[in-house]
Write a protein that holds these residues in place. Structure first.
Motif, PDB file in Angstrom:
ATOM      1  N   ASP A  32       0.821  -1.208   0.000  1.00 51.70           N
ATOM      2  CA  ASP A  32       0.000   0.000   0.000  1.00 51.70           C
ATOM      3  C   ASP A  32       0.853   1.255   0.000  1.00 51.70           C
ATOM      4  N   HIS A  33       1.961   1.256   0.729  1.00 50.69           N
ATOM      5  CA  HIS A  33       2.803   2.436   0.808  1.00 50.69           C
ATOM      6  C   HIS A  33       3.568   2.683  -0.483  1.00 50.69           C
ATOM      7  N   ALA A  34       3.623   1.709  -1.378  1.00 52.06           N
ATOM      8  CA  ALA A  34       4.290   1.898  -2.653  1.00 52.06           C
ATOM      9  C   ALA A  34       3.393   2.667  -3.627  1.00 52.06           C
ATOM     10  N   LEU A  35       2.098   2.755  -3.345  1.00 51.84           N
ATOM     11  CA  LEU A  35       1.166   3.470  -4.205  1.00 51.84           C
ATOM     12  C   LEU A  35       1.181   4.962  -3.878  1.00 51.84           C
ATOM     13  N   THR A  36       0.935   5.783  -4.893  1.00 56.26           N
ATOM     14  CA  THR A  36       0.783   7.211  -4.651  1.00 56.26           C
ATOM     15  C   THR A  36      -0.652   7.481  -4.198  1.00 56.26           C
ATOM     16  N   ALA A  37      -0.890   8.663  -3.660  1.00 49.57           N
ATOM     17  CA  ALA A  37      -2.249   9.048  -3.260  1.00 49.57           C
ATOM     18  C   ALA A  37      -3.178   9.024  -4.466  1.00 49.57           C
ATOM     19  N   TYR A  38      -2.671   9.380  -5.628  1.00 49.65           N
ATOM     20  CA  TYR A  38      -3.467   9.409  -6.846  1.00 49.65           C
ATOM     21  C   TYR A  38      -3.866   7.989  -7.271  1.00 49.65           C
ATOM     22  N   GLN A  39      -2.957   7.037  -7.121  1.00 48.34           N
ATOM     23  CA  GLN A  39      -3.260   5.638  -7.440  1.00 48.34           C
ATOM     24  C   GLN A  39      -4.286   5.055  -6.466  1.00 48.34           C
ATOM     25  N   VAL A  40      -4.179   5.442  -5.201  1.00 48.93           N
ATOM     26  CA  VAL A  40      -5.153   4.982  -4.210  1.00 48.93           C
ATOM     27  C   VAL A  40      -6.542   5.506  -4.574  1.00 48.93           C
ATOM     28  N   LEU A  41      -6.625   6.780  -4.952  1.00 48.02           N
ATOM     29  CA  LEU A  41      -7.898   7.352  -5.384  1.00 48.02           C
ATOM     30  C   LEU A  41      -8.511   6.536  -6.513  1.00 48.02           C
ATOM     31  N   GLN A  42      -7.702   6.216  -7.511  1.00 49.75           N
ATOM     32  CA  GLN A  42      -8.183   5.432  -8.645  1.00 49.75           C
ATOM     33  C   GLN A  42      -8.676   4.058  -8.210  1.00 49.75           C
ATOM     34  N   GLY A  43      -8.024   3.474  -7.225  1.00 51.86           N
ATOM     35  CA  GLY A  43      -8.449   2.177  -6.718  1.00 51.86           C
ATOM     36  C   GLY A  43      -9.831   2.211  -6.074  1.00 51.86           C
ATOM     37  N   TYR A  44     -10.239   3.384  -5.608  1.00 55.20           N
ATOM     38  CA  TYR A  44     -11.562   3.549  -5.013  1.00 55.20           C
ATOM     39  C   TYR A  44     -12.575   4.126  -5.999  1.00 55.20           C
ATOM     40  N   GLY A  45     -12.196   4.229  -7.278  1.00 56.45           N
ATOM     41  CA  GLY A  45     -13.128   4.667  -8.311  1.00 56.45           C
ATOM     42  C   GLY A  45     -13.122   6.157  -8.606  1.00 56.45           C
ATOM     43  N   PHE A  46     -12.135   6.893  -8.109  1.00 53.60           N
ATOM     44  CA  PHE A  46     -12.083   8.335  -8.336  1.00 53.60           C
ATOM     45  C   PHE A  46     -10.976   8.684  -9.322  1.00 53.60           C
ATOM     46  N   PRO A  47     -11.175   9.765 -10.086  1.00 53.99           N
ATOM     47  CA  PRO A  47     -10.104  10.237 -10.970  1.00 53.99           C
ATOM     48  C   PRO A  47      -9.060  11.017 -10.177  1.00 53.99           C
ATOM     49  N   VAL A  48      -7.849  11.071 -10.695  1.00 54.05           N
ATOM     50  CA  VAL A  48      -6.739  11.733  -9.994  1.00 54.05           C
ATOM     51  C   VAL A  48      -6.961  13.228  -9.832  1.00 54.05           C
ATOM     52  N   GLY A  49      -7.751  13.823 -10.702  1.00 52.45           N
ATOM     53  CA  GLY A  49      -7.921  15.269 -10.733  1.00 52.45           C
ATOM     54  C   GLY A  49      -8.717  15.873  -9.601  1.00 52.45           C
ATOM     55  N   ILE A  50      -9.212  15.073  -8.674  1.00 51.16           N
ATOM     56  CA  ILE A  50      -9.883  15.699  -7.528  1.00 51.16           C
ATOM     57  C   ILE A  50      -8.862  16.152  -6.487  1.00 51.16           C
ATOM     58  N   LYS A  99     -17.012   6.880  -2.920  1.00 47.33           N
ATOM     59  CA  LYS A  99     -17.510   7.853  -1.951  1.00 47.33           C
ATOM     60  C   LYS A  99     -16.390   8.369  -1.045  1.00 47.33           C
ATOM     61  N   LEU A 100     -16.317   9.692  -0.942  1.00 42.53           N
ATOM     62  CA  LEU A 100     -15.455  10.380   0.020  1.00 42.53           C
ATOM     63  C   LEU A 100     -16.403  11.116   0.951  1.00 42.53           C
ATOM     64  N   ARG A 101     -16.270  10.896   2.245  1.00 39.56           N
ATOM     65  CA  ARG A 101     -17.166  11.573   3.191  1.00 39.56           C
ATOM     66  C   ARG A 101     -16.364  12.127   4.357  1.00 39.56           C
ATOM     67  N   ASN A 102     -17.017  12.944   5.157  1.00 34.78           N
ATOM     68  CA  ASN A 102     -16.372  13.606   6.298  1.00 34.78           C
ATOM     69  C   ASN A 102     -15.113  14.363   5.877  1.00 34.78           C
ATOM     70  N   LEU A 103     -15.149  14.935   4.679  1.00 34.32           N
ATOM     71  CA  LEU A 103     -13.991  15.669   4.173  1.00 34.32           C
ATOM     72  C   LEU A 103     -13.731  16.917   5.002  1.00 34.32           C
ATOM     73  N   LYS A 104     -12.471  17.171   5.220  1.00 28.44           N
ATOM     74  CA  LYS A 104     -12.022  18.392   5.883  1.00 28.44           C
ATOM     75  C   LYS A 104     -10.780  18.873   5.137  1.00 28.44           C
ATOM     76  N   THR A 121     -19.266  12.051  -4.235  1.00 30.17           N
ATOM     77  CA  THR A 121     -19.796  10.738  -4.588  1.00 30.17           C
ATOM     78  C   THR A 121     -19.713  10.556  -6.096  1.00 30.17           C
ATOM     79  N   ARG A 122     -19.269   9.389  -6.512  1.00 32.13           N
ATOM     80  CA  ARG A 122     -19.246   9.080  -7.946  1.00 32.13           C
ATOM     81  C   ARG A 122     -20.454   8.226  -8.279  1.00 32.13           C
ATOM     82  N   SER A 123     -21.157   8.635  -9.323  1.00 33.84           N
ATOM     83  CA  SER A 123     -22.283   7.866  -9.838  1.00 33.84           C
ATOM     84  C   SER A 123     -22.120   7.801 -11.349  1.00 33.84           C
TER      85      SER A 123
END
Length: 175
Positions: A32-50, A99-104, A121-123
């Motif tokens: 998991d630590h070998a992945l970038t934050a952008y790759q983790v986002l993609q793994g959860y269904g989000f594009p890197v541009g957020i 889904k990203l929730r409780n964002l701060k 939320t991605r739909s």
């Protein structure tokens, strides 16, 4: 104290299963630590541009989805001249599939007010950004690329504008 094992088949099997589980958990965490934050986002269904360019690192608890992402400082930019976004140096929340929730740490300027984005939320091919009292949908195609702090996606124009602000005084002599 010496370890001793009784030759019971169930004890040995339980010990071996426990050892395999511990080894697989540590391997999973290291991967998991070998992945970038952008790759983790993609793994959860989000594009890197957020997320803007420049994420230095992140923490993620895969069992709860709690995360923190880190920038070198605050980050602000405008998108297409209409929306202004601001990211704090630390962004936190809870991530799950689509889904990203409780964002701060992320806010958007609407008219004259800065509102915190609290959920994304991605739909399908849409992303819904919620500020609690209202939300807005955007095509996912708008988030294929990460914006850059300071200039968003129009960094060429920003550089030209910055260069035009530099004034040269021709009457100053170096001698």
């Amino acid at each position: 104290m010496a370890w001793s094992f009784t030759p019971k088949h169930t004890s040995l099997t339980a010990f071996a299963a426990c050892l395999i589980f511990v080894c697989s958990v540590s391997t999973h965490t290291a991967a998991d630590h070998a992945l970038t934050a952008y790759q983790v986002l993609q793994g959860y269904g989000f594009p890197v541009g957020i997320l803007p360019k420049g994420i230095l690192g992140y923490d993620l608890d895969t069992s709860t989805g709690k995360f923190s992402a880190y920038l070198n400082g605050t980050c602000a930019f405008s998108l297409e001249g209409s929306y202004k976004l601001r990211y704090k140096s630390t962004i936190t929340g809870v991530i799950s599939q689509n889904k990203l929730r409780n964002l701060k740490g992320v806010s958007v300027k609407v008219l004259f007010l800065w509102l915190d984005i609290i959920e994304v939320t991605r739909s399908g091919d849409k992303l819904d950004f919620s500020v609690g009292i209202a939300s807005a949908d955007f095509d996912i195609d708008n988030f294929v690329e990460s914006p850059q702090c300071g200039c968003g996606f129009d960094c060429v124009t920003a550089q030209v504008e910055q260069a035009s602000k530099i004034r040269v005084n021709r009457f100053v002599s170096s001698s």
